[in-house]
Each structure stands twice: as C-alpha cells, then as structure tokens.
Design an enzyme around this catalytic site. Structure first.
Site, PDB file in Angstrom:
ATOM      1  N   HIS A  55       0.768  -1.312   0.027  1.00 11.63           N
ATOM      2  CA  HIS A  55      -0.049  -0.030   0.106  1.00 11.63           C
ATOM      3  C   HIS A  55       0.824   1.333   0.000  1.00 11.63           C
ATOM      4  O   HIS A  55       2.045   1.269   0.204  1.00 11.63           O
ATOM      5  CB  HIS A  55      -0.882  -0.048   1.319  1.00 11.63           C
ATOM      6  CG  HIS A  55      -0.359  -0.090   2.476  1.00 11.63           C
ATOM      7  ND1 HIS A  55       0.517   1.125   3.061  1.00 11.63           N
ATOM      8  CD2 HIS A  55      -0.183  -1.068   3.498  1.00 11.63           C
ATOM      9  CE1 HIS A  55       0.807   0.608   4.377  1.00 11.63           C
ATOM     10  NE2 HIS A  55       0.538  -0.714   4.325  1.00 11.63           N
TER      11      HIS A  55
HETATM   12  P1  TYD Z   1      -2.082  -3.372   7.256  1.00 12.01           P
HETATM   13  O1  TYD Z   1      -1.953  -2.031   7.278  1.00 12.01           O
HETATM   14  O2  TYD Z   1      -2.528  -4.253   6.476  1.00 12.01           O
HETATM   15  O3  TYD Z   1      -0.637  -4.080   7.849  1.00 12.01           O
HETATM   16  P2  TYD Z   1       0.831  -3.953   6.774  1.00 12.01           P
HETATM   17  O4  TYD Z   1       0.602  -3.039   5.737  1.00 12.01           O
HETATM   18  O5  TYD Z   1       1.804  -3.884   8.000  1.00 12.01           O
HETATM   19  O6  TYD Z   1       0.768  -5.652   6.246  1.00 12.01           O
HETATM   20  O7  TYD Z   1      -2.800  -3.699   8.550  1.00 12.01           O
HETATM   21  C1  TYD Z   1      -3.374  -4.771   9.107  1.00 12.01           C
HETATM   22  C2  TYD Z   1      -4.551  -4.652   9.842  1.00 12.01           C
HETATM   23  O8  TYD Z   1      -4.366  -3.824  11.132  1.00 12.01           O
HETATM   24  C3  TYD Z   1      -5.590  -3.769   9.280  1.00 12.01           C
HETATM   25  O9  TYD Z   1      -6.921  -4.679   9.682  1.00 12.01           O
HETATM   26  C4  TYD Z   1      -5.497  -2.390   9.934  1.00 12.01           C
HETATM   27  C5  TYD Z   1      -4.824  -2.692  11.226  1.00 12.01           C
HETATM   28  N1  TYD Z   1      -4.187  -1.661  11.631  1.00 12.01           N
HETATM   29  C6  TYD Z   1      -4.780  -0.935  12.752  1.00 12.01           C
HETATM   30  O10 TYD Z   1      -5.756  -1.021  13.447  1.00 12.01           O
HETATM   31  N2  TYD Z   1      -4.150   0.033  13.280  1.00 12.01           N
HETATM   32  C7  TYD Z   1      -2.615   0.462  12.741  1.00 12.01           C
HETATM   33  O11 TYD Z   1      -1.961   1.111  13.392  1.00 12.01           O
HETATM   34  C8  TYD Z   1      -2.319  -0.480  11.710  1.00 12.01           C
HETATM   35  C9  TYD Z   1      -0.821   0.007  11.138  1.00 12.01           C
HETATM   36  C10 TYD Z   1      -3.055  -1.572  11.245  1.00 12.01           C
END
Ligand code: TYD
Length: 141
Positions: A55
């Site tokens: 992302h």
């Molecule tokens: P995601 O952004 O997909 O993780 P990464 O980019 O590290 O692979 O986030 C995974 C899940 O966690 C998603 O449901 C959103 C949640 N999340 C939060 O609730 N708070 C946060 O600060 C972050 C980074 C993610």
C-alpha cells in the site's frame, strides 16, 4: 532514484550509545525524524513467507526499523523502485507519503517497528496499485 516532490525515501541513522552493558538507541520526534510521532506499531511473529505492506499513503510519513532480525522492503514512487534490507536497529528507512511499499523475507524472530506521523486512518491508504499509479501519474503530468 526515488526523489519526486512528495515521494521520497531515505535512510536515517539514530544515535547509538554503546558501552559494556550493551547498546542504546533513542529517537525524538522533530529531532531525529522529520515529524512528531503520533503512533508506533510493530510487526512480530511474521512467517518467513509472509508479505506485508502492499500500500501507499495519502498523507502519512513513516520511519521503519528492524528492531530485531531482518527483512526486505521494496519502495516505489510509481516510476522507480528501490530495495532495502533493514537489519540494524539504529538505522531506519524514512518513507514519505505517496510511496508504495512491500515487505518480505522476514527472518526468524524479526521485529519491525514503525514510527508514524498520524494516527491510524484507513481513508489514508491506497491499497490498489493501479489507483496509486493513477494518482502519482496525474501529479507528475
Ligand atoms: P495493514 O496495514 O494491512 O498491515 P501491513 O501494511 O503492515 O501489512 O494492517 C493490518 C490490519 O491492522 C488492518 O486491519 C488494519 C489494522 N491496523 C490498525 O488497526 N492500526 C494500525 O495502526 C495499523 C498499522 C493497522
């Protein structure tokens, strides 16, 4: 080289205080990194085959560290792509907004800590690569 107006990536070295008792590193918002820290999150228990990220952000700035172990991070501004390996807890990767990032190759026991400029907001994400490309190309046009 990634260095367009809003999409910038650079390595940041933090202070390291070493003595016989071990190493200590610290970070202060607006001092060692170019924003005040609104949020800290960390990834751990990451399977070796897992891919994280995938992302970009509309406004969020981040600095990413490997506090333990190592992993790879690929970044793209929509034109150029660069690859970094994070493995030194005193060296982070600053990622400005409008940079696509993907992380993989997590070592056993790796801990990825992220310092973020804003609180969590799903509306700040581009999770679709084609949409991200449309946005950065329209800004570059
Ligand atoms: P995601 O952004 O997909 O993780 P990464 O980019 O590290 O692979 O986030 C995974 C899940 O966690 C998603 O449901 C959103 C949640 N999340 C939060 O609730 N708070 C946060 O600060 C972050 C980074 C993610």
């Amino acid at each position: 080289m990634i260095s367009s107006q809003s999409g910038t990536v650079r390595e940041i070295s933090l202070p390291q205080i070493r003595d016989a008792r071990g190493d200590l590193t610290f970070v202060e918002g607006m001092e060692h990194i170019p924003f005040s820290i609104a949020r800290v999150y960390y990834l751990y228990n990451v399977p070796a085959e897992a891919e994280r990220g995938g992302h970009a952000h509309k406004e969020l700035e981040q600095v990413i560290f490997a506090l333990s172990g190592s992993f790879r991070i690929k970044v793209s501004d929509g034109i150029d792509t660069q690859e970094y390996w994070l493995r030194d807890p005193a060296k982070g990767l600053y990622i400005n907004r409008l940079i696509w990032r993907e992380m993989d190759a997590f070592s056993e026991g790796a801990v990825c800590m992220v310092l973020a400029s804003h609180r969590y907001d799903e509306q700040d994400y581009y999770r679709d690569y084609e949409e991200f490309l449309d946005v950065v190309r329209s800004k570059q046009a």
